[in-house]
Design an enzyme around this catalytic site. Structure first.
Site, short mmCIF file in Angstrom:
data_model
loop_
_atom_site.label_atom_id
_atom_site.label_comp_id
_atom_site.label_asym_id
_atom_site.label_seq_id
_atom_site.Cartn_x
_atom_site.Cartn_y
_atom_site.Cartn_z
CG HIS A 57 -0.37 0.08 2.53
ND1 HIS A 57 0.39 -0.91 3.09
CD2 HIS A 57 -0.44 1.06 3.47
CE1 HIS A 57 0.77 -0.55 4.30
NE2 HIS A 57 0.29 0.65 4.56
CG HIS A 59 0.06 4.34 4.64
ND1 HIS A 59 -0.64 3.64 5.58
CD2 HIS A 59 -0.81 5.27 4.13
CE1 HIS A 59 -1.88 4.11 5.65
NE2 HIS A 59 -2.00 5.09 4.77
CG ASP A 61 5.03 2.98 7.21
OD1 ASP A 61 4.13 3.41 6.46
OD2 ASP A 61 4.79 2.25 8.20
CG HIS A 62 4.10 -0.23 4.22
ND1 HIS A 62 4.18 -1.53 4.67
CD2 HIS A 62 3.64 0.49 5.27
CE1 HIS A 62 3.78 -1.59 5.93
NE2 HIS A 62 3.44 -0.38 6.31
CG HIS A 116 -4.10 0.35 6.38
ND1 HIS A 116 -4.11 0.78 7.68
CD2 HIS A 116 -2.88 0.68 5.88
CE1 HIS A 116 -2.94 1.34 7.96
NE2 HIS A 116 -2.18 1.29 6.89
CG ASP A 134 0.42 -1.34 7.58
OD1 ASP A 134 1.27 -2.23 7.76
OD2 ASP A 134 0.67 -0.13 7.69
CG HIS A 172 3.87 -1.98 11.09
ND1 HIS A 172 4.78 -0.95 11.24
CD2 HIS A 172 3.06 -1.63 10.06
CE1 HIS A 172 4.52 0.00 10.34
NE2 HIS A 172 3.48 -0.40 9.61
#
Ligand SMILES: [Zn+2]
Length: 262
Positions: A57, A59, A61-62, A116, A134, A172
């Site tokens: 996805h 975001h 941090d991905h 998400h 996530d 995570h």
């Protein structure tokens, strides 16, 4: 023998990236490679050549490493992301049921799991592994940022429909905290109590521990309250409620409220 090898690589404070190496060709896919130095080192250490990025996805941090990794590694010619998720560098937008290969033998099937983010996807690999980003965590679920409880219910149904032995690789390391909430949600579930003690003992890979991945579909069915909305103990937690999506909403609200107290 398995067609592929999965190598987890920790990143940032609690993220997991993964390298999926096709055993015969040593061609590899990098899953959510936000830390491009660490993922390249993992490839070198395992004699693998990254030619594919799998993004769960959008975001940061991905997906925040995608453009840098494409620039740094000339063998990468495919960047996958979910339809409508606006993933940086995406060359192949994918939707539910799409399939493709890593190397010659490793098959990837896409599960479209929006909630998400609006185009979140999970990747089902070699009929043995699922990368859940996530959407599903060990004993937990991602926030319903852009979606509805009904969408998360549908996403969980898709993931939980995979064979029980499937390895679950999450985005995570949140397991100990998730298990603590699971114990609060289902105070009489002995298996969850054991799971909490086990998770505490494992510790986080990010701070020198062993971590808690992979889980399995069977384990999530036993210890993840978001996967257990049809069980009596979670129904008790939710109170009178006949609607599955509404129970998903109530478990989410219960976790969020519990998080504020904890
Ligand atoms: Zn996210």
């Amino acid at each position: 023998m398995a067609n592929c090898t999965v190598i987890p690589v920790p990143a940032l404070s609690d993220n997991y990236m993964y390298l999926i190496v096709d055993n015969e060709t040593k061609q590899a896919a990098a899953v959510d490679p936000v830390d491009i130095d660490a993922i390249q080192k993992a490839a070198v250490d395992n004699g693998a050549t990254i030619n594919t990025i799998l993004t769960t996805h959008n975001h940061w941090d991905h997906s925040g490493g995608n453009l840098k990794l494409v620039k740094a590694v000339s063998s990468i010619d495919r960047v996958y992301g979910g339809i409508g998720d606006d993933v940086p560098g995406c060359t192949h937008e994918v939707g539910d049921g799409d399939t493709f290969k890593i190397g010659t033998n490793t098959t990837v099937k896409v599960l479209f799991t929006p909630c998400h983010t609006q185009g979140h996807v999970c990747y089902h690999v070699d009929d043995a592994h699922v990368f859940t980003g996530d959407t599903m965590f060990v004993s937990g679920a991602g926030n319903f940022n852009t979606g509805t409880p009904a969408q998360m219910t549908e996403a969980f149904d898709k993931i939980l429909g995979l064979p029980e032995s499937t390895n679950v690789w999450v985005g995570h390391e949140y397991t100990a905290k998730n298990c603590a909430f699971a114990c609060f949600c289902e105070p009489n579930n002995e298996e969850i109590k054991m799971r909490l003690e086990w998770a505490k003992g494992q510790g986080s890979i990010h701070s020198g521990g062993k971590g808690t991945i992979p889980s399995t579909i069977a384990m999530e069915k036993a210890c993840n309250p978001f996967a257990r909305i049809d069980h009596l103990s979670v129904m008790d937690f939710c109170g009178p409620c006949d609607d599955r999506s509404d129970r998903m909403r109530l478990v989410r609200k219960g976790k969020d409220d519990w998080g504020k107290m904890a």
